[in-house]
Design an enzyme around this catalytic site. Structure first.
Site, PDB file in Angstrom:
ATOM      1  N   PHE A 123       1.150  -1.195   0.189  1.00  0.00           N
ATOM      2  CA  PHE A 123       0.202  -0.097   0.004  1.00  0.00           C
ATOM      3  C   PHE A 123       0.842   1.782   0.285  1.00  0.00           C
ATOM      4  CE2 PHE A 123      -2.480   3.308   2.197  1.00  0.00           C
ATOM      5  CZ  PHE A 123      -2.965   3.130   1.267  1.00  0.00           C
ATOM      6  N   ASP A 212       9.259   2.214   1.225  1.00  0.00           N
ATOM      7  CA  ASP A 212       7.422   3.304   2.176  1.00  0.00           C
ATOM      8  C   ASP A 212       7.833   2.660   3.830  1.00  0.00           C
ATOM      9  OD1 ASP A 212       5.582   3.771   2.629  1.00  0.00           O
ATOM     10  OD2 ASP A 212       4.351   3.333   0.716  1.00  0.00           O
ATOM     11  N   LYS A 241       2.714   9.609   8.651  1.00  0.00           N
ATOM     12  CA  LYS A 241       1.947   8.967   9.875  1.00  0.00           C
ATOM     13  C   LYS A 241       2.041   9.689  11.078  1.00  0.00           C
ATOM     14  CE  LYS A 241      -0.332   5.661   7.877  1.00  0.00           C
ATOM     15  NZ  LYS A 241      -0.155   4.951   6.753  1.00  0.00           N
TER      16      LYS A 241
HETATM   17  C1  LIG Z   1      -0.748   5.077   5.538  1.00  0.00           C
HETATM   18  C2  LIG Z   1       0.005   5.253   4.317  1.00  0.00           C
HETATM   19  C3  LIG Z   1       0.766   6.114   3.015  1.00  0.00           C
HETATM   20  C4  LIG Z   1      -0.821   7.430   2.775  1.00  0.00           C
HETATM   21  O1  LIG Z   1      -0.471   7.751   3.623  1.00  0.00           O
HETATM   22  P1  LIG Z   1      -1.148   8.982   3.493  1.00  0.00           P
HETATM   23  O2  LIG Z   1      -1.284  10.052   4.282  1.00  0.00           O
HETATM   24  O3  LIG Z   1      -2.968   8.879   3.584  1.00  0.00           O
HETATM   25  O4  LIG Z   1      -1.548   9.633   2.474  1.00  0.00           O
HETATM   26  C5  LIG Z   1       1.321   5.092   2.100  1.00  0.00           C
HETATM   27  N1  LIG Z   1       2.498   3.703   2.969  1.00  0.00           N
HETATM   28  C6  LIG Z   1       1.822   3.539   3.590  1.00  0.00           C
HETATM   29  C7  LIG Z   1       3.084   2.169   3.872  1.00  0.00           C
HETATM   30  C8  LIG Z   1       1.075   3.341   4.570  1.00  0.00           C
HETATM   31  O5  LIG Z   1       0.988   2.790   5.402  1.00  0.00           O
END
Ligand SMILES: *Cc1c(COP(=O)(O)O)cnc(C)c1O
Length: 388
Positions: A123, A212, A241
């Site tokens: 994700f 990420d 986050k």
């Molecule tokens: C939550 C998340 C995102 C997206 O972040 P947003 O602030 O909602 O755009 C991207 N990568 C990972 C691994 C995430 O957990």
């Protein structure tokens, strides 16, 4: 717009790991705004830092130098071992920056149509490029045409990546979560070997290793960043986050050759890295250090996992309990989204992801007596659910 199936509860205040709704009911927060509120709610040091900053300066523009941004960039580079930072407002934006950086890097090498290796069950966000990178058809369906330039392989499979290396000369980078969050708290089976292997393949092929760490970063797994469990160093890393404790901020960090790819005019953001967001992030990093939350997250996460294993021992339907620090997943043998509502009614905030995985992302400041309450409340709910 109608983008969320919302739960019927409205929170009006919080303190530490506790939240209160508008009816006066109290809840134990084991989700922390999905890994955002690492310092819990209404953390005094954070509140003070943000309040002072609001009274001084909220926003100017990236046309000017911003002292808070420079301080944050220095601190992030120091704790991450990286060279440069681009600041934005969210996780998907941080990944957008990483994707643009990789493409620009590829074009610099004379590759006309650069490709990025991404993983199944990953994700990376909800913008067009990041949903295209995401390994979940539900996130993509209805938004075709997708952004091209992504090559998908199974997560935790180095041979699949080696295979692409032999057959696809357009690849310029690998984008991967060290632990997949939305995908179900998926932890590489041989621990550090996966990222180490990816690092080696990237080095052999001149690819950028892009992590990420939007969910895993900022102390969540018991180190500042999850890659620090492995001894390797990425070329690019995205954060968001937990970075601003709820004040929106994202960051794309780069090192070495990757740090020199962007030049003025290639990328930007109106809000990104404004004084308020940077003050929140600086206060967050300070509190994590001052309160020794790295070691705490590691110890408490392992304690919760073991306590859940003990409490759920022999319960039919529990597949595994796994964790990396305070990223915890309880995998069941059946879809369990209903557990979220049952927990809410019992005064406990949890999440279910990948249909069958109960996900816990407690505030980093959770105390051990509160962790015990979490296990004492959650284990019976799961037992009851599985016995029906
Ligand atoms: C939550 C998340 C995102 C997206 O972040 P947003 O602030 O909602 O755009 C991207 N990568 C990972 C691994 C995430 O957990």
């Amino acid at each position: 717009m109608n983008t969320y199936g919302r739960l019927p509860v409205t929170f009006v205040k919080g303190e530490g790991v506790w939240l209160w709704d508008d009816q006066g009911n109290k809840y134990l927060d084991a989700l922390a705004g999905v890994a955002v509120n690492g310092l819990g709610h209404a953390h005094p040091g954070l509140v003070r830092a943000i309040s002072e900053q609001v009274g001084r300066l909220i926003h100017v523009s990236n046309i000017y130098r911003i002292a808070e941004q420079e301080r944050l960039a220095d601190r992030l580079c120091e704790i991450a071992g990286m060279d440069r930072v681009f600041l934005c407002n969210s996780g998907c934006e941080a990944n957008e920056a990483a994707i643009k950086l990789a493409r620009l890097y590829g074009h610099g090498k004379g590759i006309e149509s650069p490709a990025i290796i991404v993983m199944d069950k990953s994700f990376h966000g909800r913008t067009m490029a990041t949903l295209s990178a995401t390994g979940n058809r539900k996130v993509q369906a209805g938004f075709e045409p997708l952004v091209p330039g992504f090559v998908r392989v199974p997560f935790d499979d180095l041979d699949a990546v080696r295979h692409v290396a032999q057959h696809n000369p357009a690849v310029v980078a690998v984008l991967v979560e060290p632990v997949q969050g939305e995908g179900g708290i998926n932890i590489p089976k041989d621990g550090a070997a996966y990222l180490q292997g990816l690092r080696e393949i990237c080095d052999q092929n001149g690819w950028l290793l892009m992590l990420d760490e939007v969910q895993t970063g900022v102390a969540r797994t018991g180190t500042w960043f999850a890659f620090q469990h492995t001894g390797i160093q990425p070329d690019v890393m995205s954060l968001a986050k937990g970075l601003g404790s709820g004040v929106p901020i994202g960051a794309c960090l780069a090192r070495g050759i990757a740090a020199g790819v962007f030049t003025p005019g290639k990328h930007g953001s109106t809000f990104g890295g404004n004084p308020l967001a940077c003050a929140a992030a600086l206060a967050t990093l300070e509190a994590i250090e001052a309160e020794n939350l790295l070691a705490h997250a590691e110890q408490l996460g392992d304690w919760i996992r073991q306590a859940l294993l003990d409490a759920l021992e022999g319960v039919a339907g529990v597949v595994t309990v796994r964790n990396s620090g305070l990223m915890l997943g309880i995998e069941l043998d059946r879809p369990c989204a209903d557990l979220v509502k049952l927990a809410l009614a019992a005064g406990l905030l949890i999440n279910v992801t990948a249909e069958t995985v109960v996900r816990l992302l407690p505030p980093l400041v959770m105390r051990s007596d509160e962790a015990k309450q979490l296990v004492d409340r959650l284990a019976p709910l799961i037992k009851n659910f599985l016995s029906q």
